[in-house]
Write a protein that holds these residues in place. Structure first.
Motif, PDB file in Angstrom:
ATOM      1  N   PHE A   1       0.902  -1.102   0.062  1.00  0.00           N
ATOM      2  CA  PHE A   1       0.099   0.124  -0.004  1.00  0.00           C
ATOM      3  C   PHE A   1       1.001   1.105   0.021  1.00  0.00           C
ATOM      4  CE2 PHE A   1      -1.632   3.407   2.638  1.00  0.00           C
ATOM      5  CZ  PHE A   1      -2.982   3.867   1.879  1.00  0.00           C
ATOM      6  N   GLU A   2       0.395   2.090  -0.578  1.00  0.00           N
ATOM      7  CA  GLU A   2       1.076   3.457  -0.957  1.00  0.00           C
ATOM      8  C   GLU A   2       0.413   4.746  -0.362  1.00  0.00           C
ATOM      9  OE1 GLU A   2       4.409   4.366  -2.758  1.00  0.00           O
ATOM     10  OE2 GLU A   2       4.804   2.505  -1.656  1.00  0.00           O
ATOM     11  N   SER A   3      -0.889   4.791  -0.932  1.00  0.00           N
ATOM     12  CA  SER A   3      -1.528   5.939  -0.699  1.00  0.00           C
ATOM     13  C   SER A   3      -3.025   5.763  -0.836  1.00  0.00           C
ATOM     14  CB  SER A   3      -1.221   7.359  -1.321  1.00  0.00           C
ATOM     15  OG  SER A   3      -1.370   7.077  -2.514  1.00  0.00           O
TER      16      SER A   3
ATOM     17  N   SER B   1      -0.014  -0.261  10.621  1.00  0.00           N
ATOM     18  CA  SER B   1      -1.090  -0.137   9.689  1.00  0.00           C
ATOM     19  C   SER B   1      -0.225   1.288   8.831  1.00  0.00           C
ATOM     20  CB  SER B   1      -2.271   0.227  10.243  1.00  0.00           C
ATOM     21  OG  SER B   1      -2.920   0.445   8.947  1.00  0.00           O
ATOM     22  N   ALA B   2      -0.279   1.013   7.677  1.00  0.00           N
ATOM     23  CA  ALA B   2       0.425   1.864   6.525  1.00  0.00           C
ATOM     24  C   ALA B   2      -0.818   2.750   6.277  1.00  0.00           C
ATOM     25  CB  ALA B   2       0.915   1.446   5.146  1.00  0.00           C
ATOM     26  N   VAL B   3      -2.139   2.011   6.116  1.00  0.00           N
ATOM     27  CA  VAL B   3      -3.085   2.918   5.836  1.00  0.00           C
ATOM     28  C   VAL B   3      -3.530   3.797   6.987  1.00  0.00           C
ATOM     29  CG1 VAL B   3      -5.758   2.645   5.437  1.00  0.00           C
ATOM     30  CG2 VAL B   3      -4.058   0.899   4.542  1.00  0.00           C
ATOM     31  N   ARG B   4      -3.340   3.356   8.418  1.00  0.00           N
ATOM     32  CA  ARG B   4      -3.798   4.357   9.287  1.00  0.00           C
ATOM     33  C   ARG B   4      -2.933   5.594   9.423  1.00  0.00           C
ATOM     34  NH1 ARG B   4      -2.559   1.103  13.899  1.00  0.00           N
ATOM     35  NH2 ARG B   4      -0.494   2.392  13.974  1.00  0.00           N
ATOM     36  N   LYS B   5      -1.522   5.195   9.272  1.00  0.00           N
ATOM     37  CA  LYS B   5      -0.524   6.373   9.060  1.00  0.00           C
ATOM     38  C   LYS B   5      -0.820   7.218   7.928  1.00  0.00           C
ATOM     39  CE  LYS B   5       2.893   3.495  11.364  1.00  0.00           C
ATOM     40  NZ  LYS B   5       4.205   2.855  11.302  1.00  0.00           N
ATOM     41  N   ALA B   6      -1.233   6.772   6.774  1.00  0.00           N
ATOM     42  CA  ALA B   6      -1.692   7.638   5.705  1.00  0.00           C
ATOM     43  C   ALA B   6      -2.635   8.453   6.069  1.00  0.00           C
ATOM     44  CB  ALA B   6      -1.747   6.911   4.435  1.00  0.00           C
ATOM     45  N   LEU B   7      -3.800   8.121   6.733  1.00  0.00           N
ATOM     46  CA  LEU B   7      -4.694   8.990   7.243  1.00  0.00           C
ATOM     47  C   LEU B   7      -4.470   9.798   8.451  1.00  0.00           C
ATOM     48  CD1 LEU B   7      -7.660   6.215   7.057  1.00  0.00           C
ATOM     49  CD2 LEU B   7      -7.202   8.059   5.183  1.00  0.00           C
TER      50      LEU B   7
END
Length: 530
Positions: A139-141, A177-183
């Motif tokens: 996952f990137e963004s 979580s990369a998703v949580r950090k992106a948000l």
């Protein structure tokens, strides 16, 4: 289902980031419901490390809903007895898990081997042409708009970046979580200072049958025998020790020697970790949802980390399906966090309290604990409370998507997890109740209800896209015109009588939406919006 650089505008219903146990479970649940699902997993191949280890009766019931339980249980071990011992090795408490029945169809303590479990769940995707797993994709963004999400992800092997459109994104990508950090969603709570060494291995020959909490102030530890001759140890790191020292083969051999000959064990994983008790500030950001460790983490002392993520998946999957299929408004999805967060907080608190019992480091305090625990269990009710595992947090929602709004009476049926007794089919076969319910809403009522009541219940079930299930006591003679499952244990009859109910509506996750007298069926139907 393809997803390459030439198909960046491809539409799916749900994108799942992360295909560990929670992501893989969610993919199977959505697959059963006909939801087009794409799973993105960073690792190229399934990892071989046994991280998660335990599952309870609720977890098994959720696996049952995927249709994979029989396959999964082949590589599980039921644990029927757990003990707590002090520094002297003398037992001060025991839990008879094999004799414990919370009414959900399974005993409450099972151990598994995570690589085998994940493999079976991923194989389950092959049943669904509308579910795809793409491995080696990081996952990137994510970008959001009114219609859904655009997820950008990178091929780990080549660095090529792709994008995919979906209605919703589920973050099942763990505590980091990369998703949580992106948000930009923060985690808050407590990181405990104590570090632990987790050791997993396979033993040659017969394995000791153990599930023991060693509450020794000199070094608290845990040991259990898992499936396929697996053994799991957890040892607290003591003052003055280092990670490098604890992870040395000779140190590990010395630690496990009191329980098994180290020469018989092939160590598969030995890693020092610090446990946390954290919660994300929010579990929903418009069209993105956090599940499992991405949303919450907890100490390991009750084995509830993975199971809590499984509960998230079971709670959210059917709501996504109803919204995606036009059966409910998007606001239904707000009930996910509303229902799950309070229960997670209660489980976290229980885990912390059990940890305090387990990790007493002061020898005097530990001795007093042992004496107190042995003494207080002379009281029969206290002994039953401990041995019967009654201190486990029950699955219960005080508010959410239920008839009548927030619960005032804690004993009310709404928001409770419905029982799953054995029933007998017309063919004579005995099965667990859920095998008769399907994967959608279910309306339950007695088989001898008045014809008008049965007709109204059947119409309600059909309008929900579910089914009507009627039951009769074992001693009553069946009628050809009114087929019903047989309540061989009497537990369904008792439940209906205790809650003074004529009609019960079960949600797809087996929580009780409403339990009412027949005259209130119109109110119930109105609350369901059908």
């Amino acid at each position: 289902m393809g997803c390459d650089s030439q198909q960046s505008d491809m539409q799916v219903d749900v994108i799942i980031s992360g295909c560990g146990p929670v992501g893989a479970l969610t993919g199977n649940l959505l697959g059963l419901m006909g939801v087009r699902t794409l799973l993105l997993e960073r690792d190229v191949a399934p990892h071989g490390e046994p991280r998660a280890f335990s599952c309870d009766d609720e977890g098994l019931r959720i696996y049952q809903a995927t249709g994979l339980l029989e396959l999964l249980q082949k590589d599980m071990k039921e644990t029927r007895f757990a003990e707590y011992v002090g520094g002297s090795g003398k037992r001060f408490a025991e839990v008879h898990t094999g004799q414990t029945d919370f009414g959900f169809g399974h005993t409450p303590l099972w151990f598994f081997h995570q690589p085998l479990l994940e493999g079976a769940l991923r194989d389950g995707f092959q049943r669904f042409p509308h579910v795809e797993l793409r491995q080696g994709m990081a996952f990137e963004s994510v970008e959001q708009d009114a219609r859904g999400v655009t997820v950008r992800y990178r091929e780990v092997a080549t660095g090529a970046v792709h994008s995919v459109r979906g209605r919703y994104l589920l973050a099942c990508d763990g505590a980091r979580s990369a998703v949580r950090k992106a948000l930009g969603i923060e985690m808050s709570g407590k990181a405990y200072g104590e570090q632990w060494l987790a050791v997993s291995g396979t033993i040659d020959g017969p394995a000791p049958d153990l599930c023991r909490f060693v509450c020794d102030p000199k070094r608290p530890a845990f040991i259990a025998t898992g499936a396929r001759n697996q053994l799991r140890w957890e040892f607290m790191m003591m003052p003055g020790e280092t990670r490098e020292h604890l992870e040395k083969p000779e140190t590990i051999a010395g630690l496990i020697a009191p329980y098994v000959d180290p020469k018989r064990v092939r160590i598969e994983r030995a890693q020092v970790y610090t446990f946390h008790c954290l919660n994300a500030a929010r579990w929903r950001e418009r069209n993105v949802f956090l599940l499992g460790d991405a949303a919450h983490t907890m100490p390991p002392f009750m084995g509830q980390g993975l199971v809590s993520g499984m509960r998230d998946a079971a709670n959210l999957a059917w709501k996504l399906k109803r919204v995606l299929h036009g059966q409910a408004s998007d606001s239904l999805l707000d009930s996910y966090e509303q229902e799950r967060r309070p229960h997670v907080a209660d489980v976290q608190k229980l885990c912390v309290n059990v940890g305090h019992l387990f990790m007493a480091r002061n020898p005097v305090v530990a001795t007093l604990r042992d004496v107190f625990m042995r003494t207080v269990q002379r009281i029969p009710r206290v002994r039953r409370f401990i041995q019967g595992f009654e201190f486990k947090q029950p699955p219960l929602h005080a508010q959410g998507y239920y008839f009548g709004g927030p619960k005032v009476d804690p004993k009310a049926a709404e928001g409770s997890y419905f029982i799953q007794p054995k029933v007998r089919l017309e063919s004579g076969e005995e099965v667990l109740l859920d095998q008769t319910l399907g994967n959608d809403f279910t309306v339950l009522c007695r088989w001898d209800a008045p014809a008008a009541e049965l007709a109204a219940a059947r119409e309600l079930a059909e309008s929900l896209g579910g089914r009507l299930v009627t039951f009769r006591p074992a001693q009553q003679t069946p009628k050809a015109e009114a087929p019903a499952v047989v309540d061989v244990t009497g537990k369904l009859t008792e439940w209906f009588s205790r809650h003074a109910a004529d009609v019960v509506v079960l949600r797809p996750d087996r929580f009780v939406f409403g339990a009412v007298k027949a005259q209130r069926l119109p109110e119930l139907r109105s609350a369901l919006g059908v």
